[in-house]
Design a protein around this motif. Structure first.
Motif, PDB file in Angstrom:
ATOM      1  N   GLU A  39      99.410-122.210 -50.386  1.00 26.09           N
ATOM      2  CA  GLU A  39     100.486-121.282 -50.736  1.00 26.09           C
ATOM      3  C   GLU A  39     100.282-119.977 -49.976  1.00 26.09           C
ATOM      4  N   PHE A  40     101.387-119.462 -49.495  1.00 20.86           N
ATOM      5  CA  PHE A  40     101.396-118.228 -48.716  1.00 20.86           C
ATOM      6  C   PHE A  40     102.564-117.396 -49.232  1.00 20.86           C
ATOM      7  N   SER A  41     102.308-116.164 -49.622  1.00 20.41           N
ATOM      8  CA  SER A  41     103.398-115.325 -50.119  1.00 20.41           C
ATOM      9  C   SER A  41     103.391-113.969 -49.438  1.00 20.41           C
ATOM     10  N   VAL A  42     104.579-113.432 -49.293  1.00 22.12           N
ATOM     11  CA  VAL A  42     104.772-112.111 -48.689  1.00 22.12           C
ATOM     12  C   VAL A  42     105.715-111.333 -49.597  1.00 22.12           C
ATOM     13  N   SER A  43     105.354-110.096 -49.866  1.00 23.43           N
ATOM     14  CA  SER A  43     106.257-109.225 -50.618  1.00 23.43           C
ATOM     15  C   SER A  43     106.290-107.854 -49.964  1.00 23.43           C
ATOM     16  N   THR A  44     107.433-107.204 -50.093  1.00 23.58           N
ATOM     17  CA  THR A  44     107.592-105.846 -49.575  1.00 23.58           C
ATOM     18  C   THR A  44     108.247-104.985 -50.638  1.00 23.58           C
ATOM     19  N   MET A  45     107.953-103.710 -50.572  1.00 16.64           N
ATOM     20  CA  MET A  45     108.591-102.718 -51.429  1.00 16.64           C
ATOM     21  C   MET A  45     108.395-101.364 -50.757  1.00 16.64           C
ATOM     22  N   HIS A  46     108.994-100.333 -51.316  1.00 15.49           N
ATOM     23  CA  HIS A  46     108.806 -99.000 -50.746  1.00 15.49           C
ATOM     24  C   HIS A  46     108.906 -97.938 -51.832  1.00 15.49           C
ATOM     25  N   ASP A  47     108.363 -96.765 -51.491  1.00 19.61           N
ATOM     26  CA  ASP A  47     108.526 -95.597 -52.344  1.00 19.61           C
ATOM     27  C   ASP A  47     109.168 -94.513 -51.482  1.00 19.61           C
ATOM     28  N   ASP A  48     108.944 -93.251 -51.780  1.00 22.90           N
ATOM     29  CA  ASP A  48     109.610 -92.190 -51.020  1.00 22.90           C
ATOM     30  C   ASP A  48     108.902 -91.810 -49.719  1.00 22.90           C
ATOM     31  N   GLN A  49     107.758 -92.449 -49.401  1.00 20.94           N
ATOM     32  CA  GLN A  49     107.039 -92.144 -48.166  1.00 20.94           C
ATOM     33  C   GLN A  49     106.570 -93.366 -47.385  1.00 20.94           C
ATOM     34  N   TYR A  50     106.384 -94.490 -48.077  1.00 22.69           N
ATOM     35  CA  TYR A  50     105.746 -95.645 -47.447  1.00 22.69           C
ATOM     36  C   TYR A  50     106.467 -96.952 -47.738  1.00 22.69           C
ATOM     37  N   VAL A  51     106.289 -97.878 -46.814  1.00 26.68           N
ATOM     38  CA  VAL A  51     106.644 -99.279 -47.028  1.00 26.68           C
ATOM     39  C   VAL A  51     105.344-100.001 -47.343  1.00 26.68           C
ATOM     40  N   PHE A  52     105.384-100.884 -48.322  1.00 22.67           N
ATOM     41  CA  PHE A  52     104.203-101.642 -48.729  1.00 22.67           C
ATOM     42  C   PHE A  52     104.425-103.119 -48.432  1.00 22.67           C
ATOM     43  N   LEU A  53     103.467-103.716 -47.774  1.00 25.44           N
ATOM     44  CA  LEU A  53     103.493-105.141 -47.456  1.00 25.44           C
ATOM     45  C   LEU A  53     102.287-105.783 -48.120  1.00 25.44           C
ATOM     46  N   LYS A  54     102.527-106.873 -48.840  1.00 26.11           N
ATOM     47  CA  LYS A  54     101.436-107.581 -49.508  1.00 26.11           C
ATOM     48  C   LYS A  54     101.511-109.044 -49.092  1.00 26.11           C
ATOM     49  N   VAL A  55     100.408-109.554 -48.562  1.00 27.55           N
ATOM     50  CA  VAL A  55     100.330-110.941 -48.119  1.00 27.55           C
ATOM     51  C   VAL A  55      99.191-111.607 -48.875  1.00 27.55           C
ATOM     52  N   LYS A  56      99.496-112.766 -49.444  1.00 29.56           N
ATOM     53  CA  LYS A  56      98.517-113.477 -50.273  1.00 29.56           C
ATOM     54  C   LYS A  56      98.482-114.933 -49.839  1.00 29.56           C
ATOM     55  N   ASP A  57      97.262-115.510 -49.735  1.00 35.52           N
ATOM     56  CA  ASP A  57      97.168-116.928 -49.401  1.00 35.52           C
ATOM     57  C   ASP A  57      96.089-117.606 -50.232  1.00 35.52           C
ATOM     58  N   THR A  58      96.197-118.926 -50.324  1.00 39.62           N
ATOM     59  CA  THR A  58      95.263-119.711 -51.137  1.00 39.62           C
ATOM     60  C   THR A  58      94.145-120.326 -50.303  1.00 39.62           C
ATOM     61  N   GLY A  59      93.982-119.879 -49.075  1.00 38.73           N
ATOM     62  CA  GLY A  59      92.888-120.375 -48.251  1.00 38.73           C
ATOM     63  C   GLY A  59      91.554-119.904 -48.802  1.00 38.73           C
ATOM     64  N   CYS A  60      90.472-120.339 -48.169  1.00 37.95           N
ATOM     65  CA  CYS A  60      89.149-119.945 -48.651  1.00 37.95           C
ATOM     66  C   CYS A  60      89.053-118.418 -48.667  1.00 37.95           C
ATOM     67  N   VAL A  61      88.478-117.900 -49.720  1.00 31.53           N
ATOM     68  CA  VAL A  61      88.376-116.452 -49.909  1.00 31.53           C
ATOM     69  C   VAL A  61      87.336-115.885 -48.943  1.00 31.53           C
ATOM     70  N   MET A  62      87.727-114.825 -48.248  1.00 29.09           N
ATOM     71  CA  MET A  62      86.809-114.171 -47.319  1.00 29.09           C
ATOM     72  C   MET A  62      85.726-113.457 -48.120  1.00 29.09           C
ATOM     73  N   PRO A  63      84.461-113.711 -47.784  1.00 30.64           N
ATOM     74  CA  PRO A  63      83.376-113.016 -48.487  1.00 30.64           C
ATOM     75  C   PRO A  63      83.505-111.495 -48.342  1.00 30.64           C
ATOM     76  N   GLU A  64      83.079-110.776 -49.378  1.00 33.33           N
ATOM     77  CA  GLU A  64      83.182-109.314 -49.383  1.00 33.33           C
ATOM     78  C   GLU A  64      82.510-108.693 -48.154  1.00 33.33           C
ATOM     79  N   GLU A  65      81.394-109.247 -47.734  1.00 33.44           N
ATOM     80  CA  GLU A  65      80.678-108.729 -46.563  1.00 33.44           C
ATOM     81  C   GLU A  65      81.562-108.815 -45.311  1.00 33.44           C
ATOM     82  N   GLN A  66      82.284-109.926 -45.152  1.00 37.78           N
ATOM     83  CA  GLN A  66      83.174-110.076 -44.002  1.00 37.78           C
ATOM     84  C   GLN A  66      84.370-109.132 -44.095  1.00 37.78           C
TER      85      GLN A  66
END
Length: 130
Positions: A39-66
């Protein structure tokens, strides 16, 4: 997809954002090759200064160190990118956005990797801008 229909203009070139999205989709696709759930999802939204892009996937989770290493590479303009454990496609895509003042965050949510990006408006192209 959950896309905001009324996104304002942001800093940067459309071609750079296209390259960024291609690299991000390719990165997620490669991570999900061995995942039983794809699963791959993309969402966008904005406020009065910025556009926000959020991308989420179900692939293997990247280790915190990486994640830390990748974000360190971005903050140092790729200066420490010679490390083999940093995905060069994703790194170059994030460096493209950094040129435009984008802020990148990476975290885990519900067992999935999430990349959240905050991109400033381009006030020179919007009504009432400089």
């Amino acid at each position: 997809l959950q896309l905001d229909q009324y996104l304002p203009e942001v800093t940067g070139l459309a071609a750079d954002y296209s390259m960024f999205m291609w690299a991000l989709i390719n990165y997620s696709k490669n991570k999900m090759k061995t995942s039983s759930v794809k699963e791959f999802s993309v969402s966008t939204m904005h406020d009065d200064q910025y556009v926000f892009l959020k991308v989420k996937d179900t692939g293997c989770v990247m280790p915190e160190e990486q994640k830390k290493m990748l974000l360190d590479c971005v903050s140092s303009d790729g200066a420490i990118a010679s490390r083999g454990d940093v995905d060069s496609g994703l790194l170059h895509a994030l460096l493209l956005l950094k040129r435009y003042g984008a802020d990148v965050q990476m975290h885990c949510e519900d067992g999935c990797d999430v990349i959240s990006i905050k991109i400033p408006y381009d006030n020179s192209r919007s009504p009432g801008g400089n």
